[in-house]
Write a protein that holds these residues in place. Sequence first.
Motif, PDB file in Angstrom:
ATOM      1  N   ALA A   1       0.840  -1.206   0.000  1.00  0.00           N
ATOM      2  CA  ALA A   1       0.000   0.000   0.000  1.00  0.00           C
ATOM      3  C   ALA A   1       0.870   1.249   0.000  1.00  0.00           C
ATOM      4  O   ALA A   1       0.587   2.229  -0.699  1.00  0.00           O
ATOM      5  N   ARG A   2       1.943   1.207   0.777  1.00  0.00           N
ATOM      6  CA  ARG A   2       2.853   2.368   0.793  1.00  0.00           C
ATOM      7  C   ARG A   2       3.482   2.568  -0.582  1.00  0.00           C
ATOM      8  O   ARG A   2       3.551   3.694  -1.091  1.00  0.00           O
ATOM      9  N   ALA A   3       3.936   1.475  -1.191  1.00  0.00           N
ATOM     10  CA  ALA A   3       4.579   1.583  -2.510  1.00  0.00           C
ATOM     11  C   ALA A   3       3.604   2.118  -3.549  1.00  0.00           C
ATOM     12  O   ALA A   3       4.004   2.862  -4.460  1.00  0.00           O
ATOM     13  N   ASP A   4       2.339   1.770  -3.412  1.00  0.00           N
ATOM     14  CA  ASP A   4       1.303   2.208  -4.366  1.00  0.00           C
ATOM     15  C   ASP A   4       0.722   3.565  -4.010  1.00  0.00           C
ATOM     16  O   ASP A   4      -0.193   4.043  -4.696  1.00  0.00           O
ATOM     17  N   LYS A   5       1.203   4.167  -2.911  1.00  0.00           N
ATOM     18  CA  LYS A   5       0.669   5.445  -2.421  1.00  0.00           C
ATOM     19  C   LYS A   5      -0.836   5.357  -2.177  1.00  0.00           C
ATOM     20  O   LYS A   5      -1.602   6.279  -2.476  1.00  0.00           O
ATOM     21  N   SER A   6      -1.257   4.227  -1.657  1.00  0.00           N
ATOM     22  CA  SER A   6      -2.669   4.012  -1.315  1.00  0.00           C
ATOM     23  C   SER A   6      -2.861   4.296   0.174  1.00  0.00           C
ATOM     24  O   SER A   6      -1.961   4.072   0.986  1.00  0.00           O
ATOM     25  N   ASN A   7      -4.039   4.785   0.537  1.00  0.00           N
ATOM     26  CA  ASN A   7      -4.271   5.122   1.944  1.00  0.00           C
ATOM     27  C   ASN A   7      -5.134   4.095   2.663  1.00  0.00           C
ATOM     28  O   ASN A   7      -5.639   4.369   3.757  1.00  0.00           O
TER      29      ASN A   7
ATOM     30  N   ARG B   1       8.333   0.501   9.711  1.00  0.00           N
ATOM     31  CA  ARG B   1       7.396   1.494  10.254  1.00  0.00           C
ATOM     32  C   ARG B   1       6.074   1.478   9.475  1.00  0.00           C
ATOM     33  O   ARG B   1       5.653   2.471   8.871  1.00  0.00           O
ATOM     34  N   LEU B   2       5.426   0.320   9.532  1.00  0.00           N
ATOM     35  CA  LEU B   2       4.166   0.113   8.809  1.00  0.00           C
ATOM     36  C   LEU B   2       3.006   0.609   9.664  1.00  0.00           C
ATOM     37  O   LEU B   2       2.237  -0.159  10.241  1.00  0.00           O
TER      38      LEU B   2
ATOM     39  N   VAL C   1      -4.186   7.046  12.120  1.00  0.00           N
ATOM     40  CA  VAL C   1      -2.911   6.339  11.976  1.00  0.00           C
ATOM     41  C   VAL C   1      -1.908   7.236  11.268  1.00  0.00           C
ATOM     42  O   VAL C   1      -2.270   8.083  10.438  1.00  0.00           O
ATOM     43  N   ASP C   2      -0.640   7.064  11.616  1.00  0.00           N
ATOM     44  CA  ASP C   2       0.461   7.700  10.894  1.00  0.00           C
ATOM     45  C   ASP C   2       1.045   6.626   9.984  1.00  0.00           C
ATOM     46  O   ASP C   2       1.651   5.666  10.473  1.00  0.00           O
ATOM     47  N   PRO C   3       0.829   6.734   8.670  1.00  0.00           N
ATOM     48  CA  PRO C   3       1.268   5.642   7.784  1.00  0.00           C
ATOM     49  C   PRO C   3       2.759   5.352   7.848  1.00  0.00           C
ATOM     50  O   PRO C   3       3.188   4.265   7.461  1.00  0.00           O
ATOM     51  N   ASN C   4       3.532   6.299   8.353  1.00  0.00           N
ATOM     52  CA  ASN C   4       4.976   6.069   8.480  1.00  0.00           C
ATOM     53  C   ASN C   4       5.412   5.926   9.934  1.00  0.00           C
ATOM     54  O   ASN C   4       6.602   5.972  10.241  1.00  0.00           O
ATOM     55  N   GLY C   5       4.439   5.767  10.808  1.00  0.00           N
ATOM     56  CA  GLY C   5       4.736   5.593  12.217  1.00  0.00           C
ATOM     57  C   GLY C   5       4.877   4.120  12.586  1.00  0.00           C
ATOM     58  O   GLY C   5       4.902   3.242  11.700  1.00  0.00           O
ATOM     59  N   PRO C   6       4.979   3.826  13.853  1.00  0.00           N
ATOM     60  CA  PRO C   6       5.095   2.414  14.261  1.00  0.00           C
ATOM     61  C   PRO C   6       3.787   1.669  14.026  1.00  0.00           C
ATOM     62  O   PRO C   6       2.706   2.269  14.094  1.00  0.00           O
TER      63      PRO C   6
END
Length: 278
Positions: free
Chosen positions: A136-142, A170-171, A228-233
């Motif tokens: 999801a992060r690689a695809d820039k999906s929320n 940090r998913l 949620v923080d997508p780049n947080g723990p």
Amino acid sequence: MIIPVHSTDRSESLARRIRKHCVQMCHDAGTSHIGSNLSCCDLIAVLYSSILRYDPNQPQMADRDRFIMSKGHAAAVIYAVLAETGFIPEEKLREFCQNGSPIAGHVHSHGVPGIEFSTGSLGHGLPVGCGIALAARADKSNHRVFVLMSDGECDEGTTWEAALFAAQHRLGGLTAIIDTNSWQSYGSTADVLDLEPFADKWKAFRWDVTEVNGHDHQAIQKVLSRPVDPNGPPRVVIARTVKGKGIPHMEDQLVWHYRSPSDEDVRLAQSILEDPNS
């Protein structure tokens, strides 16, 4: 897209209905794991009534939240909530555990809309959830990823490998919910392989840890609706539950891991669950 709106009355009513389905399904099919199904009904009800983004008319909608039922032996509860939320017709529940039916005794994704991943052998849900969250992060999906596990499942080494991986990357879009009913197949979790101090273990693995009463709908909703923080723990919610919750003679009894409800058990359970004050 379904935009859930929280209502405790709504989620508690949903929990009552899916408990009724679970008891009837396990009885009719002569199957077990009713105690494991009942312990997580409140968690499932809150998720599907106020947390997850989904559309039963578009089960593959790109920006849906992904939910993985990792404790795959508790299959009846996920089929029941899919029927209650419109993914499958309620009549389909009568096929539970019948030969040739996709509504199998463990969670089965093939031919069942709304199920992301087949599970049964424990310890696979969290690793797959990590992969989905990273993609999801690689695809820039929320979209978010939720994985419901059992405490006994945390005996599996794959769980802790995935815990390391999620923290390393940090998913923050990943939430693990652990149905901590303190029992597993052949004894208490404490006697078989003690997990305590459970919360401290997850903290040591660099997860954002919260403990909650797994039957308190308002408390569950409050914890799971936190932004949620997508780049947080990554987050883990340790939900303290009671095996067999909702049917007094089944509560906190190991025997209901494998015993199938009898005709009398069904009669008692349905009577209890008809009473909204029970």
